[in-house]
Design a protein around this motif. Structure first.
Motif, PDB file in Angstrom:
ATOM      1  N   LEU A 175       0.857  -1.189   0.000  1.00 20.81           N
ATOM      2  CA  LEU A 175       0.000   0.000   0.000  1.00 20.81           C
ATOM      3  C   LEU A 175       0.889   1.234   0.000  1.00 20.81           C
ATOM      4  O   LEU A 175       1.949   1.240   0.635  1.00 20.81           O
ATOM      5  CB  LEU A 175      -0.876   0.069   1.248  1.00 20.81           C
ATOM      6  N   THR A 176       0.442   2.262  -0.677  1.00 22.03           N
ATOM      7  CA  THR A 176       1.107   3.561  -0.656  1.00 22.03           C
ATOM      8  C   THR A 176       0.144   4.558  -0.027  1.00 22.03           C
ATOM      9  O   THR A 176      -1.030   4.598  -0.377  1.00 22.03           O
ATOM     10  CB  THR A 176       1.472   4.017  -2.084  1.00 22.03           C
ATOM     11  N   TRP A 177       0.658   5.364   0.910  1.00 20.21           N
ATOM     12  CA  TRP A 177      -0.156   6.402   1.544  1.00 20.21           C
ATOM     13  C   TRP A 177       0.550   7.734   1.347  1.00 20.21           C
ATOM     14  O   TRP A 177       1.683   7.918   1.758  1.00 20.21           O
ATOM     15  CB  TRP A 177      -0.334   6.121   3.028  1.00 20.21           C
ATOM     16  N   ASN A 178      -0.148   8.668   0.708  1.00 19.48           N
ATOM     17  CA  ASN A 178       0.369  10.015   0.543  1.00 19.48           C
ATOM     18  C   ASN A 178      -0.315  10.890   1.585  1.00 19.48           C
ATOM     19  O   ASN A 178      -1.519  11.124   1.513  1.00 19.48           O
ATOM     20  CB  ASN A 178       0.093  10.534  -0.871  1.00 19.48           C
ATOM     21  N   SER A 179       0.458  11.360   2.561  1.00 23.30           N
ATOM     22  CA  SER A 179      -0.137  12.127   3.652  1.00 23.30           C
ATOM     23  C   SER A 179      -0.588  13.516   3.213  1.00 23.30           C
ATOM     24  O   SER A 179      -1.465  14.099   3.841  1.00 23.30           O
ATOM     25  CB  SER A 179       0.816  12.211   4.840  1.00 23.30           C
ATOM     26  N   GLU A 180      -0.031  14.050   2.131  1.00 21.89           N
ATOM     27  CA  GLU A 180      -0.482  15.363   1.643  1.00 21.89           C
ATOM     28  C   GLU A 180      -1.840  15.263   0.956  1.00 21.89           C
ATOM     29  O   GLU A 180      -2.724  16.071   1.197  1.00 21.89           O
ATOM     30  CB  GLU A 180       0.561  15.967   0.708  1.00 21.89           C
ATOM     31  N   SER A 181      -2.016  14.259   0.088  1.00 19.10           N
ATOM     32  CA  SER A 181      -3.298  14.101  -0.608  1.00 19.10           C
ATOM     33  C   SER A 181      -4.319  13.363   0.253  1.00 19.10           C
ATOM     34  O   SER A 181      -5.497  13.339  -0.072  1.00 19.10           O
ATOM     35  CB  SER A 181      -3.112  13.340  -1.922  1.00 19.10           C
ATOM     36  N   ARG A 182      -3.837  12.743   1.347  1.00 21.19           N
ATOM     37  CA  ARG A 182      -4.688  11.973   2.258  1.00 21.19           C
ATOM     38  C   ARG A 182      -5.343  10.778   1.566  1.00 21.19           C
ATOM     39  O   ARG A 182      -6.466  10.405   1.879  1.00 21.19           O
ATOM     40  CB  ARG A 182      -5.740  12.863   2.909  1.00 21.19           C
ATOM     41  N   MET A 183      -4.619  10.182   0.622  1.00 18.71           N
ATOM     42  CA  MET A 183      -5.131   9.043  -0.131  1.00 18.71           C
ATOM     43  C   MET A 183      -4.195   7.841   0.003  1.00 18.71           C
ATOM     44  O   MET A 183      -2.984   7.999   0.138  1.00 18.71           O
ATOM     45  CB  MET A 183      -5.288   9.400  -1.611  1.00 18.71           C
TER      46      MET A 183
ATOM     47  N   THR B 161      -9.626   6.698   0.848  1.00 13.60           N
ATOM     48  CA  THR B 161      -9.296   7.830   1.706  1.00 13.60           C
ATOM     49  C   THR B 161      -8.374   7.304   2.797  1.00 13.60           C
ATOM     50  O   THR B 161      -8.363   6.113   3.097  1.00 13.60           O
ATOM     51  CB  THR B 161     -10.569   8.437   2.323  1.00 13.60           C
ATOM     52  N   GLN B 162      -7.598   8.174   3.417  1.00 12.22           N
ATOM     53  CA  GLN B 162      -6.593   7.712   4.383  1.00 12.22           C
ATOM     54  C   GLN B 162      -7.192   7.017   5.600  1.00 12.22           C
ATOM     55  O   GLN B 162      -6.522   6.226   6.257  1.00 12.22           O
ATOM     56  CB  GLN B 162      -5.670   8.845   4.802  1.00 12.22           C
ATOM     57  N   ASP B 163      -8.457   7.259   5.902  1.00 12.85           N
ATOM     58  CA  ASP B 163      -9.092   6.559   7.019  1.00 12.85           C
ATOM     59  C   ASP B 163      -9.810   5.279   6.560  1.00 12.85           C
ATOM     60  O   ASP B 163     -10.455   4.605   7.351  1.00 12.85           O
ATOM     61  CB  ASP B 163     -10.044   7.473   7.782  1.00 12.85           C
ATOM     62  N   PHE B 164      -9.709   4.959   5.267  1.00 10.62           N
ATOM     63  CA  PHE B 164     -10.306   3.768   4.672  1.00 10.62           C
ATOM     64  C   PHE B 164     -11.826   3.751   4.803  1.00 10.62           C
ATOM     65  O   PHE B 164     -12.441   2.706   4.735  1.00 10.62           O
ATOM     66  CB  PHE B 164      -9.706   2.487   5.267  1.00 10.62           C
ATOM     67  N   SER B 165     -12.448   4.911   4.974  1.00 10.00           N
ATOM     68  CA  SER B 165     -13.902   4.960   5.079  1.00 10.00           C
ATOM     69  C   SER B 165     -14.564   4.916   3.708  1.00 10.00           C
ATOM     70  O   SER B 165     -15.704   4.478   3.577  1.00 10.00           O
ATOM     71  CB  SER B 165     -14.357   6.203   5.840  1.00 10.00           C
TER      72      SER B 165
END
Length: 128
Positions: free
Chosen positions: A64-72, A96-100
């Motif tokens: 998995l890749t998480w981009n904290s700036e785009s929050r994706m 979305t970064q919270d996987f909602s």
């Protein structure tokens, strides 16, 4: 190449938790290996990646890749989501970064449907 960019490296595994006031885990992320690319504000999680979101859904991926700036969050590998009423799998995963909220391309899945829901669908398809 991963070695050329400025990064932090977690070769022995990575675990992050969101906890409540009693220190019970509410959401978790676990991976065998992790990289944090400081110039991109981006994380790469590799190997047996497991995420449990606040809703209790579990996500399993090779990477998995998480981009904290785009929050994706994204993955080009296979990802499986398990929730109490369904299991979904696919590739080209975005969330979305919270996987909602999440989206699969090339997906497949299973869902539990009650007999009442099946009967309701059949009655809607029948002409009056």
């Amino acid at each position: 190449d991963q070695g050329e960019e400025a990064h932090w490296f977690f070769p022995k595994g990575f675990r992050a938790e969101k906890i409540d006031t009693l220190k019970h885990p509410l959401a978790t992320l676990i991976a065998d290996t992790a990289y944090y690319y400081t110039n991109k504000s981006s994380w790469l999680f590799i190997g047996h990646v497991k995420v449990k979101n606040l809703a209790g859904d579990s996500f399993f991926a090779k990477s998995l890749t998480w981009n904290s700036e785009s929050r994706m969050v994204s993955s080009e590998d296979s990802v499986t989501v398990v929730s109490p009423d369904r299991t979904l799998s696919g590739t080209s995963f975005r969330a979305t970064q919270d996987f909602s909220q999440y989206l699969f391309l090339n997906n497949r899945g299973e869902a539990n449907i009650s007999e009442e829901e099946l009967e309701a669908d059949k009655s809607e398809e029948s002409p009056n």
